[in-house]
Design an enzyme around this catalytic site. Sequence first.
Site, PDB file in Angstrom:
ATOM      1  N   GLU A  28       6.512  -0.257  -5.522  1.00 22.75           N
ATOM      2  CA  GLU A  28       5.370  -0.596  -6.387  1.00 22.75           C
ATOM      3  C   GLU A  28       4.139  -0.543  -5.486  1.00 22.75           C
ATOM      4  O   GLU A  28       3.906  -1.453  -4.695  1.00 22.75           O
ATOM      5  CB  GLU A  28       5.595  -1.989  -6.985  1.00 22.75           C
ATOM      6  CG  GLU A  28       4.897  -2.181  -8.308  1.00 22.75           C
ATOM      7  CD  GLU A  28       3.448  -2.599  -8.135  1.00 22.75           C
ATOM      8  OE1 GLU A  28       2.583  -1.689  -8.078  1.00 22.75           O
ATOM      9  OE2 GLU A  28       3.190  -3.797  -8.041  1.00 22.75           O
ATOM     10  N   LEU A  29       3.398   0.571  -5.585  1.00 18.77           N
ATOM     11  CA  LEU A  29       2.367   0.831  -4.574  1.00 18.77           C
ATOM     12  C   LEU A  29       0.961   0.748  -5.173  1.00 18.77           C
ATOM     13  O   LEU A  29       0.768   0.174  -6.215  1.00 18.77           O
ATOM     14  CB  LEU A  29       2.649   2.186  -3.930  1.00 18.77           C
ATOM     15  CG  LEU A  29       4.084   2.323  -3.377  1.00 18.77           C
ATOM     16  CD1 LEU A  29       4.325   3.700  -2.785  1.00 18.77           C
ATOM     17  CD2 LEU A  29       4.399   1.240  -2.350  1.00 18.77           C
ATOM     18  N   SER A  31       0.824  -1.210   0.000  1.00 18.27           N
ATOM     19  CA  SER A  31       0.000   0.000   0.000  1.00 18.27           C
ATOM     20  C   SER A  31       0.859   1.262   0.000  1.00 18.27           C
ATOM     21  O   SER A  31       2.002   1.258   0.468  1.00 18.27           O
ATOM     22  CB  SER A  31      -0.928  -0.006   1.211  1.00 18.27           C
ATOM     23  OG  SER A  31      -0.169  -0.071   2.383  1.00 18.27           O
ATOM     24  N   GLU A  74      -7.993   3.561  -2.848  1.00 20.16           N
ATOM     25  CA  GLU A  74      -7.909   2.348  -3.675  1.00 20.16           C
ATOM     26  C   GLU A  74      -8.909   1.318  -3.144  1.00 20.16           C
ATOM     27  O   GLU A  74      -8.825   0.918  -1.986  1.00 20.16           O
ATOM     28  CB  GLU A  74      -6.491   1.783  -3.563  1.00 20.16           C
ATOM     29  CG  GLU A  74      -6.295   0.537  -4.383  1.00 20.16           C
ATOM     30  CD  GLU A  74      -4.852   0.028  -4.339  1.00 20.16           C
ATOM     31  OE1 GLU A  74      -4.169   0.250  -3.330  1.00 20.16           O
ATOM     32  OE2 GLU A  74      -4.433  -0.586  -5.323  1.00 20.16           O
TER      33      GLU A  74
HETATM   34  P1  NAD Z   1      -1.252  -3.075   4.533  1.00 24.38           P
HETATM   35  O1  NAD Z   1      -0.971  -1.675   4.165  1.00 24.38           O
HETATM   36  O2  NAD Z   1      -1.368  -3.420   5.986  1.00 24.38           O
HETATM   37  O3  NAD Z   1      -0.136  -4.062   3.953  1.00 24.38           O
HETATM   38  C1  NAD Z   1       0.224  -4.084   2.598  1.00 24.38           C
HETATM   39  C2  NAD Z   1       1.464  -4.974   2.510  1.00 24.38           C
HETATM   40  O4  NAD Z   1       2.536  -4.347   3.180  1.00 24.38           O
HETATM   41  C3  NAD Z   1       1.312  -6.329   3.192  1.00 24.38           C
HETATM   42  O5  NAD Z   1       1.997  -7.289   2.416  1.00 24.38           O
HETATM   43  C4  NAD Z   1       2.006  -6.165   4.535  1.00 24.38           C
HETATM   44  O6  NAD Z   1       2.572  -7.368   5.009  1.00 24.38           O
HETATM   45  C5  NAD Z   1       3.083  -5.186   4.193  1.00 24.38           C
HETATM   46  N1  NAD Z   1       3.462  -4.332   5.294  1.00 24.38           N
HETATM   47  C6  NAD Z   1       2.636  -3.673   6.140  1.00 24.38           C
HETATM   48  N2  NAD Z   1       3.349  -2.943   7.016  1.00 24.38           N
HETATM   49  C7  NAD Z   1       4.659  -3.143   6.705  1.00 24.38           C
HETATM   50  C8  NAD Z   1       5.877  -2.654   7.223  1.00 24.38           C
HETATM   51  N3  NAD Z   1       5.920  -1.760   8.217  1.00 24.38           N
HETATM   52  N4  NAD Z   1       7.027  -3.093   6.662  1.00 24.38           N
HETATM   53  C9  NAD Z   1       7.020  -3.966   5.615  1.00 24.38           C
HETATM   54  N5  NAD Z   1       5.894  -4.448   5.082  1.00 24.38           N
HETATM   55  C10 NAD Z   1       4.734  -4.040   5.610  1.00 24.38           C
HETATM   56  O7  NAD Z   1      -2.539  -3.453   3.779  1.00 24.38           O
HETATM   57  P2  NAD Z   1      -3.322  -4.806   3.599  1.00 24.38           P
HETATM   58  O8  NAD Z   1      -4.550  -4.744   4.431  1.00 24.38           O
HETATM   59  O9  NAD Z   1      -2.466  -6.020   3.715  1.00 24.38           O
HETATM   60  O10 NAD Z   1      -3.671  -4.598   2.088  1.00 24.38           O
HETATM   61  C11 NAD Z   1      -4.590  -3.611   1.752  1.00 24.38           C
HETATM   62  C12 NAD Z   1      -4.006  -2.494   0.971  1.00 24.38           C
HETATM   63  O11 NAD Z   1      -2.676  -2.735   0.555  1.00 24.38           O
HETATM   64  C13 NAD Z   1      -4.805  -2.360  -0.291  1.00 24.38           C
HETATM   65  O12 NAD Z   1      -5.797  -1.399  -0.125  1.00 24.38           O
HETATM   66  C14 NAD Z   1      -3.817  -1.980  -1.323  1.00 24.38           C
HETATM   67  O13 NAD Z   1      -3.779  -0.584  -1.417  1.00 24.38           O
HETATM   68  C15 NAD Z   1      -2.490  -2.365  -0.797  1.00 24.38           C
HETATM   69  N6  NAD Z   1      -1.857  -3.468  -1.503  1.00 24.38           N
HETATM   70  C16 NAD Z   1      -1.264  -3.190  -2.670  1.00 24.38           C
HETATM   71  C17 NAD Z   1      -0.663  -4.206  -3.381  1.00 24.38           C
HETATM   72  C18 NAD Z   1       0.001  -3.950  -4.693  1.00 24.38           C
HETATM   73  O14 NAD Z   1       0.087  -4.864  -5.490  1.00 24.38           O
HETATM   74  N7  NAD Z   1       0.514  -2.750  -4.932  1.00 24.38           N
HETATM   75  C19 NAD Z   1      -0.688  -5.493  -2.878  1.00 24.38           C
HETATM   76  C20 NAD Z   1      -1.315  -5.750  -1.658  1.00 24.38           C
HETATM   77  C21 NAD Z   1      -1.886  -4.715  -0.970  1.00 24.38           C
END
Ligand code: NAD
Length: 479
Positions: free
Chosen positions: A249-250, A228, A380
């Site tokens: 890649e966000l 994210s 998103e």
């Molecule tokens: P999230 O923001 O909690 O986590 C997103 C990803 O980041 C997860 O894989 C998580 O393990 C990792 N992460 C979280 N905090 C981290 C940290 N401090 N250090 C390293 N990694 C960390 O969100 P979520 O609930 O898992 O996913 C929802 C949101 O994440 C979605 O709304 C979307 O925007 C985004 N997302 C984007 C992609 C992409 O392909 N760009 C993929 C997955 C999720």
Amino acid sequence: MYPTINLSIAGEWREPVSGDSDPVTNPATGETVGRVPHASVADLDLALEAADQAFRQWSRVSVFDRYKIMRRAADLVRERSGDIARIMTLEQGKPLSESRAETLAGADIIDWFAEEARRVYGRIIPSRNPDVQQFVYKEPVGPVAAFTPWNFPINQAVRKLSGALANGCSVILKGPEETPGSCAELVRAFMDAGVTPGAVNLVFGTPSEISEYLIAHPVIRKVTFTGSTSVGKRIAALAGEHMKRITMELGGHAPVIVFEDADLDGALKVLAASKYRNAGQVCVCPSRFIVHESLYDDFVSRFADFASNLVVGDGTSEKTQMGPLANERRLASISEMVSDARDKGAKVVSGGDPVSGPGYFYPPTVLADVPVSSMLMNQEPFGPVASINPFGSFDEAVSESNRLSYGLAAYVYTRSSRTANAISAAIESGMVSINHYGLALPEVPFGGVKDSGYGSEGGLEAMEPYQVTKFVTQTGFQS
Ligand code: NAD
């Protein structure tokens, strides 16, 4: 059915030092299907030491041998794709057909990077003085810390692992805790293919603890993150504090512009299928539909028809076309966004109500006339919800497309090459796909602008982030 998962450190599968683990849930049933090991600082230290040592060896393996080992890894992924796909569907929920396609596409990505490994060239720069020689070398940046999410357990990881290995870097991958099994199988393929032990290490645990420890550590020279935007900004700040190179890649919120002269049948076929792939949990998912007012009513009703006829269910059934959301957080978030849009005046044309358990199912949903003030039009969605609004003029379409801080993917449908050229120049987006879905092939750039990040995970541009440039100038030899 579901494998035992361990950490991979220094070429061996190991239990974490603490013995701790967390449950892995099948999102179609809500049941625990396995355990994911939980790394602590002691495990990270071992992985760092392994990555440091392996870097010295792997970076000296000739590019031809690296190429051969990586090609072998790709073949192993292909051979094992049936088993890997089943694991992926159990832990992530997507239909088996999508899991298989992702796994096979992963093998193609490894192949492509393997081939590019053989084409990393330096150059000779003509000097101003005939006695001086000037050389440019491309060297591997060093051990990489890679962070990948749960939506594409193989695809997100394989781009980072392949880019790093092709360039001679070692990697510590923090894989997705929600979907660790298929990602571990990818790592297994590299290990079985003969990558130097420790060149690929795999850890899981508390993401923030792992990223804070690894990014700050002097062994790590490069950070690459997919996830994210909010987390990406934190990681980028941390990397900046320690002067580490980064690729981000966000998230995205892809605009889809359907012009008056579009091939409506073609547009609906491609867009509706892409919208609900992986239940919309795709960073380049078509998301904000902006349809010319002359086609609007027809487009909305036919899109809703497609959505309401999709077979939703457990991804392990071959009949399923859309699986559950990956976790409870996504279900809560999508429900909130749809309720908010409805409260603000959006029309629910299809779906719109969460399905009662078990599992984290949300129906394919279509909302029309969605106010731009709603959450759905600004955050998103990352779920199976299409928001469709009409537009009148070219400028209106451009202004809605560029309204948000995201800039990852954009889709356009028009039969006019003049309109296509004008819109692709006007859109603020890392990728623009016109009249088809043409993104994410190994050989084409993949990445965003603005809050969607920077750097590329595909094409030639995906090799550079793992290289440093060394300039050598020399003169004064006597023999
Ligand atoms: P999230 O923001 O909690 O986590 C997103 C990803 O980041 C997860 O894989 C998580 O393990 C990792 N992460 C979280 N905090 C981290 C940290 N401090 N250090 C390293 N990694 C960390 O969100 P979520 O609930 O898992 O996913 C929802 C949101 O994440 C979605 O709304 C979307 O925007 C985004 N997302 C984007 C992609 C992409 O392909 N760009 C993929 C997955 C999720």
